[in-house]
Design a protein around this motif. Structure first.
Motif, PDB file in Angstrom:
ATOM      1  N   ILE A 168       1.097  -1.192  -0.050  1.00  0.00           N
ATOM      2  CA  ILE A 168      -0.033  -0.113   0.226  1.00  0.00           C
ATOM      3  C   ILE A 168       0.775   1.359   0.100  1.00  0.00           C
ATOM      4  O   ILE A 168       1.695   1.391   0.913  1.00  0.00           O
ATOM      5  N   SER A 169       0.813   1.986  -1.085  1.00  0.00           N
ATOM      6  CA  SER A 169       1.659   3.086  -1.237  1.00  0.00           C
ATOM      7  C   SER A 169       0.923   4.534  -1.053  1.00  0.00           C
ATOM      8  O   SER A 169      -0.145   4.573  -1.620  1.00  0.00           O
ATOM      9  N   TYR A 170       1.556   5.477  -0.635  1.00  0.00           N
ATOM     10  CA  TYR A 170       0.828   6.839  -0.684  1.00  0.00           C
ATOM     11  C   TYR A 170       1.292   7.573  -1.984  1.00  0.00           C
ATOM     12  O   TYR A 170       2.306   7.671  -2.422  1.00  0.00           O
ATOM     13  N   THR A 171       0.169   8.005  -2.630  1.00  0.00           N
ATOM     14  CA  THR A 171       0.305   8.651  -3.923  1.00  0.00           C
ATOM     15  C   THR A 171      -0.040  10.200  -3.972  1.00  0.00           C
ATOM     16  O   THR A 171       0.287  10.693  -5.156  1.00  0.00           O
ATOM     17  N   GLY A 172      -0.431  10.757  -3.023  1.00  0.00           N
ATOM     18  CA  GLY A 172      -0.600  12.262  -3.112  1.00  0.00           C
ATOM     19  C   GLY A 172      -1.762  12.626  -2.439  1.00  0.00           C
ATOM     20  O   GLY A 172      -2.567  11.784  -1.645  1.00  0.00           O
ATOM     21  N   TRP A 173      -2.107  14.003  -2.532  1.00  0.00           N
ATOM     22  CA  TRP A 173      -3.241  14.572  -1.986  1.00  0.00           C
ATOM     23  C   TRP A 173      -3.976  15.640  -2.730  1.00  0.00           C
ATOM     24  O   TRP A 173      -3.414  16.035  -3.852  1.00  0.00           O
ATOM     25  N   GLU A 174      -5.180  15.755  -2.551  1.00  0.00           N
ATOM     26  CA  GLU A 174      -5.941  16.971  -3.130  1.00  0.00           C
ATOM     27  C   GLU A 174      -6.929  17.660  -2.157  1.00  0.00           C
ATOM     28  O   GLU A 174      -7.261  17.021  -1.104  1.00  0.00           O
ATOM     29  N   ILE A 175      -7.202  18.929  -2.513  1.00  0.00           N
ATOM     30  CA  ILE A 175      -8.211  19.600  -1.602  1.00  0.00           C
ATOM     31  C   ILE A 175      -9.445  19.936  -2.113  1.00  0.00           C
ATOM     32  O   ILE A 175      -9.304  20.536  -3.464  1.00  0.00           O
ATOM     33  N   ALA A 176     -10.630  19.878  -1.876  1.00  0.00           N
ATOM     34  CA  ALA A 176     -11.929  19.859  -2.595  1.00  0.00           C
ATOM     35  C   ALA A 176     -13.002  20.427  -1.597  1.00  0.00           C
ATOM     36  O   ALA A 176     -12.731  20.021  -0.545  1.00  0.00           O
ATOM     37  N   ASP A 177     -13.757  21.094  -2.192  1.00  0.00           N
ATOM     38  CA  ASP A 177     -15.045  21.448  -1.576  1.00  0.00           C
ATOM     39  C   ASP A 177     -15.971  20.025  -1.193  1.00  0.00           C
ATOM     40  O   ASP A 177     -16.874  20.130  -0.250  1.00  0.00           O
ATOM     41  N   SER A 178     -16.061  19.344  -1.892  1.00  0.00           N
ATOM     42  CA  SER A 178     -16.742  18.119  -2.088  1.00  0.00           C
ATOM     43  C   SER A 178     -16.126  16.935  -2.899  1.00  0.00           C
ATOM     44  O   SER A 178     -15.250  17.062  -3.453  1.00  0.00           O
ATOM     45  N   TYR A 179     -16.550  15.673  -2.397  1.00  0.00           N
ATOM     46  CA  TYR A 179     -16.107  14.500  -2.953  1.00  0.00           C
ATOM     47  C   TYR A 179     -17.070  13.453  -2.928  1.00  0.00           C
ATOM     48  O   TYR A 179     -17.686  13.268  -1.845  1.00  0.00           O
ATOM     49  N   PRO A 180     -16.845  12.554  -4.149  1.00  0.00           N
ATOM     50  CA  PRO A 180     -16.089  12.491  -5.061  1.00  0.00           C
ATOM     51  C   PRO A 180     -16.497  13.598  -6.240  1.00  0.00           C
ATOM     52  O   PRO A 180     -17.430  14.287  -6.073  1.00  0.00           O
TER      53      PRO A 180
END
Length: 252
Positions: free
Chosen positions: A127-139
Motif C-alpha cells: 500500500i503506497s501513498y500517492t498524493g493529496w488534493e483539496i476539494a469542497d466536495s468529494y468525489p
C-alpha cells in the motif's frame, strides 16, 4: 478576824471552800448564836467577799468565753490540683499535591512505521501513498453523473483527500478487509493537532475497504479529513490505530 483568815495565801483550797460555804450558810441562817450581830450592809459585804474569794481559789471555774486573739488559726492547706496533662496535638498529615508536567505536547509522538501493510501485518499487498488534493466536495461530479455517495465540506472548511494505492504482489486474488484489522486513522497537517479521518460510505474509503484485489492488479483508496480553508499541507502525518500501539506514517 474573818477577813484576815480568808486572805491568807497559803490556805488550802479545799479548806477555803468549806469555810466560805459555812460563812455563806451562816449569813443566810437566822437565830444562830455563833454569828455576831451585824448590820444588813455588813452581811452583804461579807457575802460578796466570800463569793469572790471562792471564785478566786476555784481552779475549776473559768471563763466560758475564750479570747483567741493571741492564737493563730491554722488554715488547712488546700489540696493542690492535679497537674493538667497537656496532650500534644498530632500534626495533621500534609496533603500531597501531585505536580503535573503540562510542558509536554498534548499528544505523544508515536513510533514511526514504514508502511500501512507493515503496521497491520497485511500479506501479499503493498500500500503506497500517492498524493493529496483539496476539494469542497468529494468525489468530483461530472455532468449527468449521479454518484452513489458524495460529501461536502463544512462551512469554512475544505476536504483534504489523501490518496493510496494497494497493489497485489502475487498471481492470485488477494482479499483485503481493513475493518477486520480494526483500522482507524488520524491525520496531522503542518504539525497541528491530529483529527480523525471521516467515516464515509465511499466504496474506496481505506478505513472501511473490504474487497478482493485481482492478481497482478491494484486499487485506489482514499482517506479524507477536514482542514481550514486555504490550508497548504507542507507536512502530513498519518497516524495508524488498531494495533498494539499507535504508529505514525510520515507521508510528506
Amino acid at each position: 478576824m474573818l477577813f484576815k483568815y480568808l486572805e491568807q495565801g497559803d490556805m488550802d483550797v479545799k479548806k477555803a471552800n468549806v469555810l466560805l460555804c459555812s460563812v455563806a450558810a451562816a449569813l443566810l441562817m437566822t437565830g444562830c448564836a455563833t454569828v455576831p450581830d451585824m448590820t444588813q450592809a455588813e452581811a452583804e459585804m461579807i457575802s460578796e467577799y466570800a463569793v469572790g474569794m471562792l471564785l478566786k481559789y476555784d481552779k475549776g471555774h473559768g471563763n466560758r468565753l475564750v479570747d483567741t486573739t493571741g492564737y493563730e488559726v491554722a488554715e488547712e492547706p488546700e489540696e493542690p490540683e492535679p497537674p493538667v496533662e497537656e496532650t500534644a496535638e498530632e500534626p495533621e498529615p500534609e496533603e500531597t499535591v501531585e505536580v503535573v508536567d503540562v510542558s509536554q505536547d498534548e499528544e505523544q509522538t508515536e513510533p514511526a512505521v514504514t508502511s500501512v501493510e507493515a503496521y497491520y501485518g497485511i500479506p501479499n499487498l503493498m500500500i503506497s501513498y500517492t498524493g493529496w488534493e483539496i476539494a469542497d466536495s468529494y468525489p468530483p461530479q461530472t455532468e449527468g453523473d449521479v454518484p452513489f455517495f458524495s460529501m461536502d465540506a463544512s462551512q469554512g472548511m475544505q476536504l483534504l483527500v489523501l490518496k493510496f494505492n494497494a497493489q497485489n504482489l502475487t498471481g492470485e486474488d488477494q482479499p483485503l478487509n481493513m475493518m477486520g484489522y480494526r483500522a482507524t486513522f488520524r491525520v496531522s497537517v503542518n504539525g497541528e493537532a491530529s483529527k480523525g479521518a471521516l467515516a464515509t460510505m465511499l466504496v474506496n474509503d481505506m478505513q472501511t475497504y473490504d474487497s478482493v484485489i485481482p492478481a497482478g492488479s491494484s486499487v485506489d483508496m482514499v482517506s479524507i479529513v477536514e482542514v481550514p480553508q486555504g490550508t497548504n499541507p507542507n507536512t502530513i502525518d498519518f497516524i495508524l490505530r488498531g494495533g498494539e500501539q499507535d504508529g505514525t506514517l510520515h507521508l510528506q
